[in-house]
Write a protein that holds these residues in place. Structure first.
Motif, PDB file in Angstrom:
ATOM      1  N   UNK A 332       0.836  -1.208   0.000  1.00  0.00           N
ATOM      2  CA  UNK A 332       0.000   0.000   0.000  1.00  0.00           C
ATOM      3  C   UNK A 332       0.872   1.260   0.000  1.00  0.00           C
ATOM      4  N   UNK A 333       1.958   1.249   0.751  1.00  0.00           N
ATOM      5  CA  UNK A 333       2.851   2.410   0.817  1.00  0.00           C
ATOM      6  C   UNK A 333       3.517   2.675  -0.522  1.00  0.00           C
ATOM      7  N   UNK A 334       4.058   1.643  -1.159  1.00  0.00           N
ATOM      8  CA  UNK A 334       4.811   1.831  -2.395  1.00  0.00           C
ATOM      9  C   UNK A 334       3.904   2.022  -3.614  1.00  0.00           C
ATOM     10  N   UNK A 335       2.679   1.552  -3.530  1.00  0.00           N
ATOM     11  CA  UNK A 335       1.759   1.719  -4.669  1.00  0.00           C
ATOM     12  C   UNK A 335       1.329   3.163  -4.846  1.00  0.00           C
ATOM     13  N   UNK A 336       1.415   3.944  -3.778  1.00  0.00           N
ATOM     14  CA  UNK A 336       0.980   5.338  -3.851  1.00  0.00           C
ATOM     15  C   UNK A 336       1.949   6.210  -4.632  1.00  0.00           C
ATOM     16  N   UNK A 337       3.206   5.840  -4.680  1.00  0.00           N
ATOM     17  CA  UNK A 337       4.193   6.673  -5.372  1.00  0.00           C
ATOM     18  C   UNK A 337       5.245   5.758  -6.027  1.00  0.00           C
ATOM     19  N   UNK A 338       4.826   5.110  -7.107  1.00  0.00           N
ATOM     20  CA  UNK A 338       5.725   4.174  -7.781  1.00  0.00           C
ATOM     21  C   UNK A 338       6.806   4.891  -8.587  1.00  0.00           C
ATOM     22  N   UNK A 339       6.547   6.122  -9.034  1.00  0.00           N
ATOM     23  CA  UNK A 339       7.509   6.820  -9.891  1.00  0.00           C
ATOM     24  C   UNK A 339       8.829   7.075  -9.165  1.00  0.00           C
ATOM     25  N   UNK A 340       8.752   7.609  -7.943  1.00  0.00           N
ATOM     26  CA  UNK A 340       9.979   7.884  -7.202  1.00  0.00           C
ATOM     27  C   UNK A 340      10.706   6.590  -6.836  1.00  0.00           C
ATOM     28  N   UNK A 341       9.935   5.538  -6.569  1.00  0.00           N
ATOM     29  CA  UNK A 341      10.554   4.252  -6.244  1.00  0.00           C
ATOM     30  C   UNK A 341      11.305   3.690  -7.440  1.00  0.00           C
ATOM     31  N   UNK A 342      10.706   3.798  -8.648  1.00  0.00           N
ATOM     32  CA  UNK A 342      11.357   3.280  -9.842  1.00  0.00           C
ATOM     33  C   UNK A 342      12.606   4.090 -10.189  1.00  0.00           C
ATOM     34  N   UNK A 343      12.588   5.372  -9.904  1.00  0.00           N
ATOM     35  CA  UNK A 343      13.776   6.202 -10.139  1.00  0.00           C
ATOM     36  C   UNK A 343      14.921   5.772  -9.222  1.00  0.00           C
ATOM     37  N   UNK A 344      14.587   5.479  -7.971  1.00  0.00           N
ATOM     38  CA  UNK A 344      15.621   5.041  -7.037  1.00  0.00           C
ATOM     39  C   UNK A 344      16.174   3.669  -7.453  1.00  0.00           C
ATOM     40  N   UNK A 345      15.286   2.794  -7.933  1.00  0.00           N
ATOM     41  CA  UNK A 345      15.714   1.471  -8.396  1.00  0.00           C
ATOM     42  C   UNK A 345      16.659   1.593  -9.577  1.00  0.00           C
ATOM     43  N   UNK A 346      16.372   2.513 -10.491  1.00  0.00           N
ATOM     44  CA  UNK A 346      17.235   2.705 -11.658  1.00  0.00           C
ATOM     45  C   UNK A 346      18.643   3.117 -11.249  1.00  0.00           C
ATOM     46  N   UNK A 347      18.750   3.946 -10.223  1.00  0.00           N
ATOM     47  CA  UNK A 347      20.071   4.353  -9.750  1.00  0.00           C
ATOM     48  C   UNK A 347      20.805   3.196  -9.063  1.00  0.00           C
ATOM     49  N   UNK A 348      20.038   2.365  -8.347  1.00  0.00           N
ATOM     50  CA  UNK A 348      20.650   1.216  -7.684  1.00  0.00           C
ATOM     51  C   UNK A 348      21.142   0.167  -8.678  1.00  0.00           C
ATOM     52  N   UNK A 349      20.430   0.033  -9.788  1.00  0.00           N
ATOM     53  CA  UNK A 349      20.698  -1.054 -10.730  1.00  0.00           C
ATOM     54  C   UNK A 349      22.126  -0.987 -11.290  1.00  0.00           C
ATOM     55  N   UNK A 350      22.638   0.201 -11.479  1.00  0.00           N
ATOM     56  CA  UNK A 350      23.996   0.331 -12.023  1.00  0.00           C
ATOM     57  C   UNK A 350      25.028  -0.298 -11.094  1.00  0.00           C
ATOM     58  N   UNK A 351      24.774  -0.241  -9.781  1.00  0.00           N
ATOM     59  CA  UNK A 351      25.703  -0.847  -8.833  1.00  0.00           C
ATOM     60  C   UNK A 351      25.493  -2.356  -8.698  1.00  0.00           C
ATOM     61  N   UNK A 352      24.268  -2.807  -8.941  1.00  0.00           N
ATOM     62  CA  UNK A 352      23.917  -4.215  -8.736  1.00  0.00           C
ATOM     63  C   UNK A 352      24.246  -5.067  -9.961  1.00  0.00           C
ATOM     64  N   UNK A 353      24.218  -4.518 -11.142  1.00  0.00           N
ATOM     65  CA  UNK A 353      24.363  -5.292 -12.380  1.00  0.00           C
ATOM     66  C   UNK A 353      25.638  -6.129 -12.443  1.00  0.00           C
ATOM     67  N   UNK A 354      26.793  -5.704 -11.861  1.00  0.00           N
ATOM     68  CA  UNK A 354      27.994  -6.550 -11.952  1.00  0.00           C
ATOM     69  C   UNK A 354      27.929  -7.828 -11.102  1.00  0.00           C
ATOM     70  N   UNK A 355      26.992  -7.899 -10.157  1.00  0.00           N
ATOM     71  CA  UNK A 355      26.923  -9.057  -9.268  1.00  0.00           C
ATOM     72  C   UNK A 355      26.371 -10.276  -9.986  1.00  0.00           C
ATOM     73  N   UNK A 356      26.831 -11.461  -9.591  1.00  0.00           N
ATOM     74  CA  UNK A 356      26.176 -12.667 -10.069  1.00  0.00           C
ATOM     75  C   UNK A 356      25.062 -13.037  -9.094  1.00  0.00           C
ATOM     76  N   UNK A 357      24.310 -14.092  -9.386  1.00  0.00           N
ATOM     77  CA  UNK A 357      23.143 -14.442  -8.579  1.00  0.00           C
ATOM     78  C   UNK A 357      23.525 -14.775  -7.142  1.00  0.00           C
ATOM     79  N   UNK A 358      24.619 -15.512  -6.948  1.00  0.00           N
ATOM     80  CA  UNK A 358      25.038 -15.902  -5.599  1.00  0.00           C
ATOM     81  C   UNK A 358      25.455 -14.686  -4.783  1.00  0.00           C
ATOM     82  N   UNK A 359      26.184 -13.757  -5.399  1.00  0.00           N
ATOM     83  CA  UNK A 359      26.600 -12.541  -4.694  1.00  0.00           C
ATOM     84  C   UNK A 359      25.400 -11.693  -4.313  1.00  0.00           C
TER      85      UNK A 359
END
Length: 488
Positions: A332-359
């Motif tokens: 319920x909390x995140x459904x109210x403002x998905x745009x800002x959440x997706x923007x934060x996820x996009x910034x995180x993804x650049x740091x996460x992409x080099x990891x493999x599944x186990x890491x």
């Protein structure tokens, strides 16, 4: 039995006849085109039974240790060929060995063997060989039958020994499977210890934090199997009753911290924890009039990205992915403002992409293990307060018994394990059996009413925690393992 030419593909059978005791070995290929009227063994590769004994039988333990290796066997085929080609003495005998010693290996003896004829490393297999040999002698009349024993029982014993061991499948959290050799003497503790060792756990006290459950389709409640229970006895009973069952290995108590130095360990713990996380059990929420803090929201989004990467995905998560990987209690909390959440996820993804599944799994567990309710076993309960029933959650973890608010998961009260008592009052209400579990001390007491199966599991968990914590203190086990040892 194995062919000398091709030990891996031989389909062997032995034929012994009086005189030269010929040993026949039939290869798989030679049977494919053989006429049906051809006598058995006619196209077989023949070897003297004496030669087979020299190559594969144990050396006489009474000879001492000359020319011997570990287990009482000779030093391989080279050693045998060496003494067979060695010069004879003037009396016509070998300097170290005699033909009599060799022929004694295949001669009839009225006495049963005391150790296996073949070079078996396992003491268990050695014992089975001796028991089988004794059963054959009793069936043939060379030894008297035991008291009230019949000949057919000797045959049965031998046949039961042709299937005492089998590859059995055990299930791990997340649908993983592992096949382990299981024999008639294998007990639950053997399987728990074997899988624990594969995860890199050598300490016996830490191994006891893991259990083997038998989940039978249609049964509502499950409890860990007793550690001294024989696996194949249980399996035989379930299969006799045509039950659909699964033997599941997982962690049942959480006293030791995570030691993320094994991929198998990470997979097992990750897949066991994630369902509770997604259901929202691990998250403590603020009161209804207080929003989830920005710091908590960012931590939840980081876990979401790590879970997405743990799936093996190399594409940034979509809004649908995000909502499916958040705890249900926060949607319920995140459904109210998905745009800002997706923007934060996009910034995180650049740091996460080099990891493999186990890491990614390891980093996710590193975050979750700091949460107060991490490693808890949850039960839906009804509290008795002034004859009124109030629904709550009972969380059993290394801190003790915790009663949580059913909405926020805030701790209403907590008692250590020393303040918990075995259910003593059994109550029957409308055809359902309950047990009252008493918590507290002389000054304050609380009663939780549980269905009887839940009561057994609660008290079993408490006892397991008590035993492990006492053993840990006695052994002075160091608990300072690094949180993550995988290099990111």
């Amino acid at each position: 039995m194995k062919s000398f030419a091709d030990e891996k593909t031989a389909l062997a059978w032995a034929g012994c006849r009086k005189g030269n005791s010929t040993f026949f070995v039939m290869s798989e290929n030679s049977t494919e085109n053989a006429p049906e009227h051809r006598p058995a063994g006619a196209s077989a590769e023949r070897h003297s039974f004496l030669q087979y004994a020299m190559l594969h039988f144990r050396e006489n333990p009474l000879r001492g240790e000359q020319g011997m290796q570990h287990g009482g066997s000779m030093r391989g085929t080279t050693k045998i060929i060496d003494y067979l080609t060695r010069k004879r003495t003037k009396k016509g005998h070998f300097s170290d060995w005699t033909w009599k010693e060799l022929t004694d290996k295949v001669k009839y003896s009225p006495f049963p063997i005391v150790t296996s004829l073949l070079k078996l490393k396992s003491e268990y297999l050695n014992r089975l060989a001796v028991d089988s040999f004794t059963a054959i002698m009793r069936y043939m009349g060379d030894l008297p039958l035991g008291l009230h024993q019949r000949e057919v029982e000797c045959v049965y014993n031998i046949l039961v020994e042709g299937k005492l061991s089998k590859q059995h499948t055990y299930f791990l959290p997340g649908g993983l499977q592992i096949a382990l050799q299981t024999s008639a003497s294998t007990v639950v503790e053997d399987i728990v210890r074997c899988i624990s060792h594969k995860m890199g756990i050598e300490d016996e006290v830490e191994c006891r934090e893991f259990s083997l459950y038998c989940i039978v389709e249609g049964d509502q409640y499950t409890m860990p199997l007793e550690r001294d229970e024989y696996i194949l006895d249980l399996v035989a009973e379930l299969e006799k009753n045509e039950n659909i069952y699964y033997l599941v290995f997982c962690r049942s108590v959480w006293n030791f911290p995570l030691r993320l130095d094994s991929e198998l360990y990470i997979d097992i713990i990750f897949h066991q924890i994630v369902p509770d996380y997604l259901e929202g059990y691990l998250l403590i929420l603020p009161s209804h009039h207080v929003k989830i803090s920005q710091e908590t929201q960012e931590e939840l989004l980081r876990i979401t990205v790590l879970l997405h990467k743990a799936r093996g995905s190399n594409i940034s998560p979509t809004e649908k992915d995000m909502l499916s990987l958040l705890p249900k209690t926060t949607l319920e909390t995140f459904s109210k403002n998905t745009e800002s959440s997706m923007n934060y996820i996009s910034r995180l993804w650049d740091d996460i992409i080099p990891l493999n599944a186990t890491e990614a799994k390891a980093q996710c567990l590193e975050i979750l293990q700091k949460w107060p309710l991490f490693g808890s076993c949850f039960f839906g309960i009804k509290m008795l307060e002034d004859n009124n029933e109030e629904e709550s959650i009972l969380a059993i973890n290394k801190m003790g018994a915790n009663v949580l608010d059913i909405q926020s998961h805030e701790t209403l009260w907590r008692f250590s394990f020393s303040a918990i008592y075995t259910p003593s009052n059994i109550v029957e209400l409308q055809g359902t059996t309950y047990a009252d579990v008493v918590f507290g001390d002389e000054t304050i007491q609380k009663i939780i009413r549980l269905q009887i199966d839940h009561a057994h599991e609660v008290t079993r968990l408490i006892k397991q925690y008590e035993v492990i914590q006492i053993q840990s203190e006695t052994k002075n086990v160091s608990m300072n393992y690094p949180a993550v040892m995988i290099k990111i």
